[in-house]
Structure formats: structure tokens, C-alpha cells
Write an enzyme that holds these catalytic residues in place. Sequence first.
Site, mmCIF file in Angstrom:
data_model
loop_
_atom_site.group_PDB
_atom_site.id
_atom_site.type_symbol
_atom_site.label_atom_id
_atom_site.label_comp_id
_atom_site.label_asym_id
_atom_site.label_seq_id
_atom_site.Cartn_x
_atom_site.Cartn_y
_atom_site.Cartn_z
ATOM 1 N N VAL A 106 -5.269 -0.078 2.604
ATOM 2 C CA VAL A 106 -5.100 -1.755 2.581
ATOM 3 C C VAL A 106 -6.603 -1.970 1.684
ATOM 4 O O VAL A 106 -6.484 -2.913 0.864
ATOM 5 C CB VAL A 106 -5.170 -2.078 4.157
ATOM 6 C CG1 VAL A 106 -5.555 -3.638 3.867
ATOM 7 C CG2 VAL A 106 -3.987 -2.119 4.738
ATOM 8 N N LYS A 161 -5.303 10.351 0.485
ATOM 9 C CA LYS A 161 -5.892 9.079 0.996
ATOM 10 C C LYS A 161 -6.904 8.667 0.023
ATOM 11 O O LYS A 161 -7.930 9.201 0.114
ATOM 12 C CB LYS A 161 -6.059 9.073 2.337
ATOM 13 C CG LYS A 161 -6.386 7.859 3.156
ATOM 14 C CD LYS A 161 -6.497 7.905 4.802
ATOM 15 C CE LYS A 161 -7.058 6.677 5.230
ATOM 16 N NZ LYS A 161 -7.009 6.989 6.813
ATOM 17 N N GLU A 192 0.761 -1.194 -0.014
ATOM 18 C CA GLU A 192 0.166 -0.098 -0.077
ATOM 19 C C GLU A 192 0.985 1.280 -0.032
ATOM 20 O O GLU A 192 2.036 1.227 0.259
ATOM 21 C CB GLU A 192 -0.876 0.007 1.134
ATOM 22 C CG GLU A 192 -0.253 -0.290 2.553
ATOM 23 C CD GLU A 192 -0.645 0.973 3.662
ATOM 24 O OE1 GLU A 192 -0.904 1.938 3.323
ATOM 25 O OE2 GLU A 192 -0.359 0.493 4.629
ATOM 26 N N LYS A 215 -3.586 -1.535 13.946
ATOM 27 C CA LYS A 215 -2.753 -0.219 14.688
ATOM 28 C C LYS A 215 -3.065 -0.103 16.135
ATOM 29 O O LYS A 215 -4.478 -0.066 16.623
ATOM 30 C CB LYS A 215 -3.021 1.021 13.837
ATOM 31 C CG LYS A 215 -2.120 1.089 12.562
ATOM 32 C CD LYS A 215 -2.553 2.214 11.882
ATOM 33 C CE LYS A 215 -3.610 1.772 10.834
ATOM 34 N NZ LYS A 215 -3.907 2.595 9.808
ATOM 35 N N ASP A 239 -17.123 4.453 13.810
ATOM 36 C CA ASP A 239 -15.846 4.657 12.899
ATOM 37 C C ASP A 239 -15.112 3.023 12.765
ATOM 38 O O ASP A 239 -14.162 2.802 13.646
ATOM 39 C CB ASP A 239 -14.965 5.562 13.504
ATOM 40 C CG ASP A 239 -13.849 6.008 12.599
ATOM 41 O OD1 ASP A 239 -13.660 5.309 11.425
ATOM 42 O OD2 ASP A 239 -13.019 6.982 12.975
ATOM 43 N N SER A 297 -12.974 0.945 9.833
ATOM 44 C CA SER A 297 -12.168 1.142 8.718
ATOM 45 C C SER A 297 -12.837 0.410 7.648
ATOM 46 O O SER A 297 -13.183 -0.992 7.906
ATOM 47 C CB SER A 297 -10.695 0.695 9.105
ATOM 48 O OG SER A 297 -10.080 0.744 7.500
ATOM 49 N N ALA A 298 -12.793 0.886 6.450
ATOM 50 C CA ALA A 298 -13.400 0.027 5.344
ATOM 51 C C ALA A 298 -12.389 -1.132 4.865
ATOM 52 O O ALA A 298 -12.442 -2.233 4.353
ATOM 53 C CB ALA A 298 -13.370 0.846 4.130
ATOM 54 N N ASP A 299 -11.000 -1.345 5.593
ATOM 55 C CA ASP A 299 -10.225 -2.298 5.552
ATOM 56 C C ASP A 299 -11.039 -3.664 5.891
ATOM 57 O O ASP A 299 -10.859 -4.490 5.141
ATOM 58 C CB ASP A 299 -9.116 -2.298 6.458
ATOM 59 C CG ASP A 299 -8.117 -1.282 6.112
ATOM 60 O OD1 ASP A 299 -8.197 -0.331 4.945
ATOM 61 O OD2 ASP A 299 -7.037 -0.922 6.660
HETATM 62 N N1 PSU Z 1 -0.048 0.814 8.428
HETATM 63 C C1 PSU Z 1 0.891 1.830 9.046
HETATM 64 N N2 PSU Z 1 0.624 3.077 8.739
HETATM 65 C C2 PSU Z 1 -0.449 3.334 8.040
HETATM 66 C C3 PSU Z 1 -1.169 2.516 7.515
HETATM 67 C C4 PSU Z 1 -1.174 1.155 7.808
HETATM 68 O O1 PSU Z 1 1.726 1.183 9.690
HETATM 69 O O2 PSU Z 1 -0.797 4.630 8.052
HETATM 70 C C5 PSU Z 1 -2.826 2.916 6.755
HETATM 71 C C6 PSU Z 1 -3.196 1.677 5.989
HETATM 72 O O3 PSU Z 1 -3.107 1.998 4.512
HETATM 73 C C7 PSU Z 1 -4.605 1.783 6.416
HETATM 74 C C8 PSU Z 1 -4.982 2.744 6.850
HETATM 75 O O4 PSU Z 1 -5.426 0.954 5.387
HETATM 76 O O5 PSU Z 1 -3.815 3.174 7.514
HETATM 77 C C9 PSU Z 1 -6.254 2.871 7.813
HETATM 78 O O6 PSU Z 1 -7.026 3.942 7.762
HETATM 79 P P1 PSU Z 1 -8.398 4.039 8.123
HETATM 80 O O7 PSU Z 1 -8.561 3.936 9.713
HETATM 81 O O8 PSU Z 1 -8.648 5.425 7.758
HETATM 82 O O9 PSU Z 1 -9.342 3.316 7.283
HETATM 83 MN MN MN Z 2 -12.013 5.671 9.800
#
Ligand code: PSU
Ligand code: MN
Length: 292
Positions: A104, A84, A25, A155, A134, A136-138
Site C-alpha cells: 500500500v 515485496k 497494489e 489486517k 513494528d 507498517s510504513a503504510d
Molecule cells: N491486503 C491483503 N493482503 C496483503 C496486503 C494487503 O489482503 O498482503 C499487503 C499490503 O500490500 C500492505 C502490506 O501494504 O500487506 C503490509 O505489509 P507490512 O505490514 O509489512 O507493512
Molecule cells: Mn512490518
Amino acid sequence: MNALFLLSPEVAGALADRRPVVALETSIVGQGLPAPHNLRAARGCEDAIRKEGAVPATIAALDGRLHIGLSDEELERVAEGATKVSSRDLGPALALRRAGATTVAATIRAAGMTGIRFMATGGIGGVHRGHPEDQSADLEEISRVDAAVFCAGAKIILDLPLTLERLESLSVPVLGYGCDEFPAFYSRHSGCPVSARVDTPQVAAGVLRAAWETGSKGIVVAVPPPAELDGAEQMAQRAAAELGHVAGADVSPHLLRRVAELSGGRSLDLNVDLVINNARVAAQVARAYSSS
Ligand code: PSU
Ligand code: MN
């Protein structure tokens, strides 16, 4: 595949010869890590994958096309400034010709459409602390695409038990690579069990194949981080409590920045090391998968 996809010669050649390919990614380059750590992480991942005999496919939206495999100049363009892009943002980013750094979710969607089943990141997105709305769409995207996602868990800024509940509901296998506990990004321990443990690339490859052959889609392969950050949990709690009015796609980058400040920058070096470690393991498993 269609005209919106642009495969690099290296990736196209590897796919044609059925050699192992690992997708990477770029949201970590565009939003997750500040310079110079972002390019250090991206280049380190690519090098680690090549050293294991696989081919890296770093993914980003540039000039109206979804690039599968970036040149170093293209990688630098992403680092200089890209929005993003999660899976829902792919269409707008391409049609409006924005420079887009893929999360991701967007990366595995693009990889899946290209026939790439292996992907590495630092940590997947998940359910946020104190804001279970909230998510993630992941998570949903992993449940829909044939992809093994190598990560150091989710994370630390997230609610890990709720994230794992959601993955269980979505029927996503969560494999622990040499561990029984889901790692917590900056720590090997979360107190939450994985759904199965695998100890070698060969065993991991066999489990992935059996899961895919029995209808699983995305599979999380959680790899413990190579080192730990003392006090990570307290820093994550504090960052989440101080979130204020930050919302939407800015939440994760904001929290990661805050943990970097609170740790005096130590979280950044560990983030780089762990994502490279995940890329290495992904390449080892991808190679075992291709030769089994
Ligand atoms: N892993 C890391 N740092 C990051 C991410 C992953 O070490 O910044 C990113 C990935 O791309 C993941 C995104 O899909 O953060 C998630 O963002 P959100 O919570 O807005 O879906
Ligand atoms: Mn989010």
C-alpha cells in the site's frame, strides 16, 4: 513524472480524459495470497473496477520501471515471483531491476506521483500485536500522500486499537463506508469507532473533496467485508503468539499464511472476496468524485 514511470495506454488515456482511475497494489499478488487466489483477486479487482466505469491501474516494478497499469502477462510475472516493495524499496528495486510487488505504501506513493487519488487493497498494514515497534510504513505514507485508501480495515493479524491510535495521531480521517465500527478484515466488528461514517458514493466523494480541500492527505475508507470468518480473532491471536523469529517484511505474509492454515483455507476465499468488494466501492466513489 520521469522516465522511471511507465503508464499503460489505458491508464494514460483515462488520466488525459480525466476519467476515474483506481490504483491496485501487487503485494497481495506477490506475498499476500498463494496461487491461484492471488491472480483471482487481482483480475477480479480489475474486472470490478471496469464494470463500474473506471479504469484499474495495477502497479508493480518490472525491468527497472514502475509500471502504472499492467498487462495480464506482466501481472503473471509478478505472481511468479517478485520481492515485496514498500515505499523505501522503490529506488533500489528500480535501479537494481528487481521484479517488485508494491505494498500500500509504495502503491500510493507511485499513484500520487501519477495524479491518481483512489486506491484499493484488502487491508492496510498497521501496528503489530505484541510488537508495537513494528509499524507498517503504510501508516506514515498514508499521512503524506493525497490518496483515498479503500480497505476492509487493517489486517486482523494486527493490533487494531493501536493502529487506529496511530492514524489519529497522524491526523488521517478514517471513514466507515456504511458502518460506524472499523472493520477487522475477516469480521465486520472490531469494537473501535471510525472517525466519520459515509453511506453512499456521493456522500463519500463529498467528504473526500472537503477533507482534501482543507489540507488532509491520505484518507482511509473502511468497507465492511462481504462475509465473515468465524474464529478469526482466535486464529490471529494464535498466529501472533507463534511468530517466533520471523521479523521485518516477512511478518505480515507469515501471519496471513498461518491464518490460512488454521482456517483450512477459508480465509483465502474471503480475502479474495473482500479485496474485490473494496475495489468495486473504490470505483463507485471515484466515479462519483469525477462527476461532482
Ligand atoms: N491486503 C491483503 N493482503 C496483503 C496486503 C494487503 O489482503 O498482503 C499487503 C499490503 O500490500 C500492505 C502490506 O501494504 O500487506 C503490509 O505489509 P507490512 O505490514 O509489512 O507493512
Ligand atoms: Mn512490518
